[in-house]
Design an enzyme around this catalytic site. Structure first.
Site, PDB file in Angstrom:
ATOM      1  CG  ASP A 240      -0.105  -0.238   2.514  1.00  0.00           C
ATOM      2  OD1 ASP A 240       1.115   0.014   2.508  1.00  0.00           O
ATOM      3  OD2 ASP A 240      -0.702  -0.673   3.511  1.00  0.00           O
TER       4      ASP A 240
ATOM      5  CD  GLU B  41       0.708  -6.758   3.404  1.00  0.00           C
ATOM      6  OE1 GLU B  41       1.679  -7.379   3.883  1.00  0.00           O
ATOM      7  OE2 GLU B  41       0.560  -5.526   3.554  1.00  0.00           O
TER       8      GLU B  41
ATOM      9  CD  GLU C 214       0.484   4.483   4.549  1.00  0.00           C
ATOM     10  OE1 GLU C 214      -0.464   5.161   5.021  1.00  0.00           O
ATOM     11  OE2 GLU C 214       1.680   4.792   4.737  1.00  0.00           O
TER      12      GLU C 214
ATOM     13  CG  HIS D 252       6.908   4.587  10.098  1.00  0.00           C
ATOM     14  ND1 HIS D 252       6.200   4.798   8.940  1.00  0.00           N
ATOM     15  CD2 HIS D 252       6.735   3.292  10.399  1.00  0.00           C
ATOM     16  CE1 HIS D 252       5.640   3.656   8.554  1.00  0.00           C
ATOM     17  NE2 HIS D 252       5.944   2.725   9.428  1.00  0.00           N
TER      18      HIS D 252
ATOM     19  NE  ARG E 283       3.189  10.480   4.075  1.00  0.00           N
ATOM     20  CZ  ARG E 283       4.077  11.258   3.470  1.00  0.00           C
ATOM     21  NH1 ARG E 283       3.820  12.536   3.313  1.00  0.00           N
ATOM     22  NH2 ARG E 283       5.196  10.767   3.023  1.00  0.00           N
TER      23      ARG E 283
ATOM     24  CG  HIS F  70      11.233   5.957   9.187  1.00  0.00           C
ATOM     25  ND1 HIS F  70      11.644   6.949   8.332  1.00  0.00           N
ATOM     26  CD2 HIS F  70      10.463   5.128   8.441  1.00  0.00           C
ATOM     27  CE1 HIS F  70      11.148   6.732   7.129  1.00  0.00           C
ATOM     28  NE2 HIS F  70      10.428   5.628   7.165  1.00  0.00           N
TER      29      HIS F  70
HETATM   30  C1  UD1 Z   1       6.803   4.991   3.466  1.00  0.00           C
HETATM   31  C2  UD1 Z   1       5.384   4.573   3.066  1.00  0.00           C
HETATM   32  C3  UD1 Z   1       4.668   3.902   4.234  1.00  0.00           C
HETATM   33  C4  UD1 Z   1       5.493   2.794   4.844  1.00  0.00           C
HETATM   34  C5  UD1 Z   1       6.888   3.315   5.181  1.00  0.00           C
HETATM   35  C6  UD1 Z   1       7.741   2.181   5.675  1.00  0.00           C
HETATM   36  C7  UD1 Z   1       4.226   6.017   1.458  1.00  0.00           C
HETATM   37  C8  UD1 Z   1       3.392   7.219   1.274  1.00  0.00           C
HETATM   38  N1  UD1 Z   1       4.615   5.768   2.713  1.00  0.00           N
HETATM   39  O1  UD1 Z   1       6.662   6.015   4.437  1.00  0.00           O
HETATM   40  O2  UD1 Z   1       3.436   3.362   3.770  1.00  0.00           O
HETATM   41  O3  UD1 Z   1       4.861   2.349   6.017  1.00  0.00           O
HETATM   42  O4  UD1 Z   1       7.490   3.876   4.003  1.00  0.00           O
HETATM   43  O5  UD1 Z   1       8.851   2.629   6.365  1.00  0.00           O
HETATM   44  O6  UD1 Z   1       4.531   5.321   0.523  1.00  0.00           O
HETATM   45  N2  UD1 Z   1      14.450   8.319   4.365  1.00  0.00           N
HETATM   46  C9  UD1 Z   1      15.825   8.196   4.229  1.00  0.00           C
HETATM   47  N3  UD1 Z   1      16.364   6.985   3.884  1.00  0.00           N
HETATM   48  C10 UD1 Z   1      15.600   5.888   3.690  1.00  0.00           C
HETATM   49  C11 UD1 Z   1      14.211   5.992   3.843  1.00  0.00           C
HETATM   50  C12 UD1 Z   1      13.658   7.218   4.166  1.00  0.00           C
HETATM   51  O7  UD1 Z   1      16.554   9.162   4.403  1.00  0.00           O
HETATM   52  O8  UD1 Z   1      16.148   4.814   3.385  1.00  0.00           O
HETATM   53  C13 UD1 Z   1      13.861   9.632   4.707  1.00  0.00           C
HETATM   54  C14 UD1 Z   1      13.914  10.634   3.535  1.00  0.00           C
HETATM   55  O9  UD1 Z   1      14.131  11.921   4.047  1.00  0.00           O
HETATM   56  C15 UD1 Z   1      12.505  10.530   2.969  1.00  0.00           C
HETATM   57  C16 UD1 Z   1      11.693  10.342   4.245  1.00  0.00           C
HETATM   58  O10 UD1 Z   1      12.481   9.469   5.053  1.00  0.00           O
HETATM   59  O11 UD1 Z   1      12.147  11.684   2.238  1.00  0.00           O
HETATM   60  C17 UD1 Z   1      10.303   9.762   4.057  1.00  0.00           C
HETATM   61  O12 UD1 Z   1      10.310   8.593   3.246  1.00  0.00           O
HETATM   62  P1  UD1 Z   1       8.962   8.172   2.463  1.00  0.00           P
HETATM   63  O13 UD1 Z   1       9.175   6.885   1.770  1.00  0.00           O
HETATM   64  O14 UD1 Z   1       8.454   9.302   1.649  1.00  0.00           O
HETATM   65  O15 UD1 Z   1       7.897   8.011   3.625  1.00  0.00           O
HETATM   66  P2  UD1 Z   1       7.858   6.966   4.831  1.00  0.00           P
HETATM   67  O16 UD1 Z   1       7.382   7.711   6.012  1.00  0.00           O
HETATM   68  O17 UD1 Z   1       9.126   6.215   4.890  1.00  0.00           O
HETATM   69  N1  UDP Z   2      12.125  -3.351  10.622  1.00  0.00           N
HETATM   70  C1  UDP Z   2      13.497  -3.499  10.396  1.00  0.00           C
HETATM   71  N2  UDP Z   2      14.359  -2.669  11.060  1.00  0.00           N
HETATM   72  C2  UDP Z   2      13.933  -1.708  11.916  1.00  0.00           C
HETATM   73  C3  UDP Z   2      12.528  -1.548  12.114  1.00  0.00           C
HETATM   74  C4  UDP Z   2      11.659  -2.381  11.443  1.00  0.00           C
HETATM   75  O1  UDP Z   2      13.922  -4.361   9.637  1.00  0.00           O
HETATM   76  O2  UDP Z   2      14.774  -0.998  12.484  1.00  0.00           O
HETATM   77  C5  UDP Z   2      11.193  -4.238   9.874  1.00  0.00           C
HETATM   78  C6  UDP Z   2      10.061  -4.866  10.656  1.00  0.00           C
HETATM   79  O3  UDP Z   2      10.434  -6.113  11.213  1.00  0.00           O
HETATM   80  C7  UDP Z   2       8.979  -5.029   9.593  1.00  0.00           C
HETATM   81  C8  UDP Z   2       9.209  -3.839   8.690  1.00  0.00           C
HETATM   82  O4  UDP Z   2      10.545  -3.417   8.922  1.00  0.00           O
HETATM   83  O5  UDP Z   2       9.198  -6.206   8.832  1.00  0.00           O
HETATM   84  C9  UDP Z   2       8.233  -2.757   9.004  1.00  0.00           C
HETATM   85  O6  UDP Z   2       8.614  -1.600   8.360  1.00  0.00           O
HETATM   86  P1  UDP Z   2       7.971  -0.187   8.678  1.00  0.00           P
HETATM   87  O7  UDP Z   2       7.518  -0.148  10.090  1.00  0.00           O
HETATM   88  O8  UDP Z   2       8.959   0.812   8.218  1.00  0.00           O
HETATM   89  O9  UDP Z   2       6.739  -0.130   7.672  1.00  0.00           O
HETATM   90  P2  UDP Z   2       5.234  -0.640   7.745  1.00  0.00           P
HETATM   91  O10 UDP Z   2       5.237  -2.094   8.032  1.00  0.00           O
HETATM   92  O11 UDP Z   2       4.549   0.172   8.784  1.00  0.00           O
HETATM   93  O12 UDP Z   2       4.699  -0.320   6.396  1.00  0.00           O
END
Ligand code: UD1
Ligand code: UDP
Length: 368
Positions: free
Chosen positions: A96, A118, A132, A205, A207, A238
């Site tokens: 999602d 999923e 999502e 984490h 949004r 995160h």
């Molecule tokens: C995204 C997904 C969310 C999911 C989450 C898992 C969307 C809208 N949101 O949210 O559904 O639960 O990922 O973690 O698709 N960043 C880094 N390095 C990384 C990853 C993220 O620096 O490897 C930082 C960057 O500044 C980036 C920000 O995190 O701009 C947000 O990342 P983004 O993927 O837009 O949103 P998430 O909150 O991670």
């Molecule tokens: N996870 C990980 N390292 C971390 C935190 C979470 O590998 O430091 C794993 C966790 O076990 C799960 C997935 O990341 O499998 C969840 O990711 P996240 O919470 O970012 O996204 P969501 O599941 O909410 O979309």
């Protein structure tokens, strides 16, 4: 030869798609191609490295504090040329995220069949989780194959009028991943630090929680930790700077709360397996914890994973400071409640979801 492309971009999608990549690559008669959007960068790489998966394409879309517009535009645009050159028979997306939605939309525009891994999770509130819930509903409206993790997810899709022959109950590939990550002889400096205490794992984490709700969560946790000297909290944060900033403001300076970088998935799963309880707003962790027998207080108003609530492992407690404070404290003091929530139950599958999905795609096996 059938060409199957797997598309994903964030940490949780990668954790749940890598077992399927491995499974498909082990099969004869199928050409498997992996395209990552790079919506996440470091957090995606951690998973690819852990599973030794080398993508064929990387759109590399991530930048600091990207918006939903940025990610949607860049994925849609980038996927167009990759899909044109690979032209797969089917493209698989997961869950999602914006990667899921935008890449499924790109496939739809190009007439490429979409398989949704999923599929069928719902809250029926497009604002929670945001965005999502919209993403998953939008993908359902165009998916040709719906791989539902549970019967409940299948029922949602049936109620929405999806063709029953397009829906397959497979279990969740998260459980496939868990089967390979948790080990007996795990060692880590943070585990040594936690020895002799009740270890609480925290992740947050979402949004819709950015700002006040996140601060409420942290304040409540801080209050409880101050009252319980035998409790230690480990929070792998995160990489979003907004989250780090709020965590530093409220949680720093307490020697029983440790803020760390995101953990690679093998390390993290082993910490989950050794924790006392979990506080999280994550989707994936709500699926992993029940099979590890770890109680979870879900830091959200609503969940699309009611199976874990039904099984007794998850309790949805929202984001209000006083409610979190009370619920966290109760779970630490009420042994009966703790015991009932920590009974290992696993409504999410038997670790064979990837095999089932591969069978369906390769052999055209239409029913399980
Ligand atoms: C995204 C997904 C969310 C999911 C989450 C898992 C969307 C809208 N949101 O949210 O559904 O639960 O990922 O973690 O698709 N960043 C880094 N390095 C990384 C990853 C993220 O620096 O490897 C930082 C960057 O500044 C980036 C920000 O995190 O701009 C947000 O990342 P983004 O993927 O837009 O949103 P998430 O909150 O991670
Ligand atoms: N996870 C990980 N390292 C971390 C935190 C979470 O590998 O430091 C794993 C966790 O076990 C799960 C997935 O990341 O499998 C969840 O990711 P996240 O919470 O970012 O996204 P969501 O599941 O909410 O979309």
């Amino acid at each position: 030869m059938k060409k199957i492309m797997l598309i994903f971009g964030t940490r949780p999608e990668a954790i749940k798609m890598c077992p399927l990549v491995k499974e498909l690559k082990s099969r004869k008669g199928v050409d498997t191609c992996v395209c990552v959007t790079g919506q996440h960068r470091e957090m995606l790489k951690q998973v690819l490295d852990a599973f030794s998966v080398e993508p064929d394409y990387n759109l590399n879309v991530m930048h600091e504090q990207q918006t939903l517009f940025d990610v949607t535009e860049r994925v849609l645009d980038g996927m167009q040329s990759v899909l044109k050159s690979v032209n797969p028979d089917v493209a698989l997306v997961h869950g999602d995220t914006t990667t899921t939605f935008a890449s499924a939309l790109a496939c739809f525009y190009m007439g490429i069949p979409v398989g949704h891994v999923e599929a069928g999770l719902r809250t029926y509130n497009v604002h929670s989780p945001y965005p999502e819930e919209f993403n998953r509903q939008a993908v359902s409206s165009i998916a040709d194959y719906n791989f539902a993790p549970t019967a409940l997810a299948r029922d949602n899709l049936i109620r929405e009028g999806k063709k029953p022959e397009s829906i397959f109950v497979t279990g969740n590939t998260a459980i496939d991943a868990l089967g390979t990550t948790v080990v007996q002889d795990f060692q880590h400096p943070d585990l040594t630090w936690a020895q002799g205490s009740r270890l609480v794992i925290l992740t947050a984490h979402r949004r819709e929680s950015w700002g006040e709700p996140l601060r409420n969560i942290f304040k409540a946790i801080r209050r409880v930790v101050d009252e319980f000297p035998d409790v230690k909290v480990l929070y792998p944060i995160h990489l979003n700077p907004l989250i780090r900033q709020a965590a530093d403001e409220v949680l720093a300076g307490c020697d029983r709360i440790r803020l760390t970088e995101p953990m690679d998935v093998i390390t993290f799963h082993n910490f989950l397996a050794r924790s006392y309880l979990i506080l999280t707003d994550s989707g994936g962790i709500q699926e992993e914890a029940p099979s590890l027998g770890k109680p979870v207080l879900v830091l959200r108003d609503i969940t699309e994973r009611p199976e874990g609530v039904e099984a007794g492992t998850l309790k949805v407690i929202g984001t209000q400071e006083n409610v979190i404070y009370h619920e966290f404290k109760t779970l630490l003091t009420d042994e009966k409640l703790y015991d009932s929530m920590s009974r290992a139950q696993n409504p999410y599958g038997d670790g064979l979801a990837s095999k089932r999905i591969a069978d369906i795609l390769i052999k055209g096996n239409t029913r399980l």
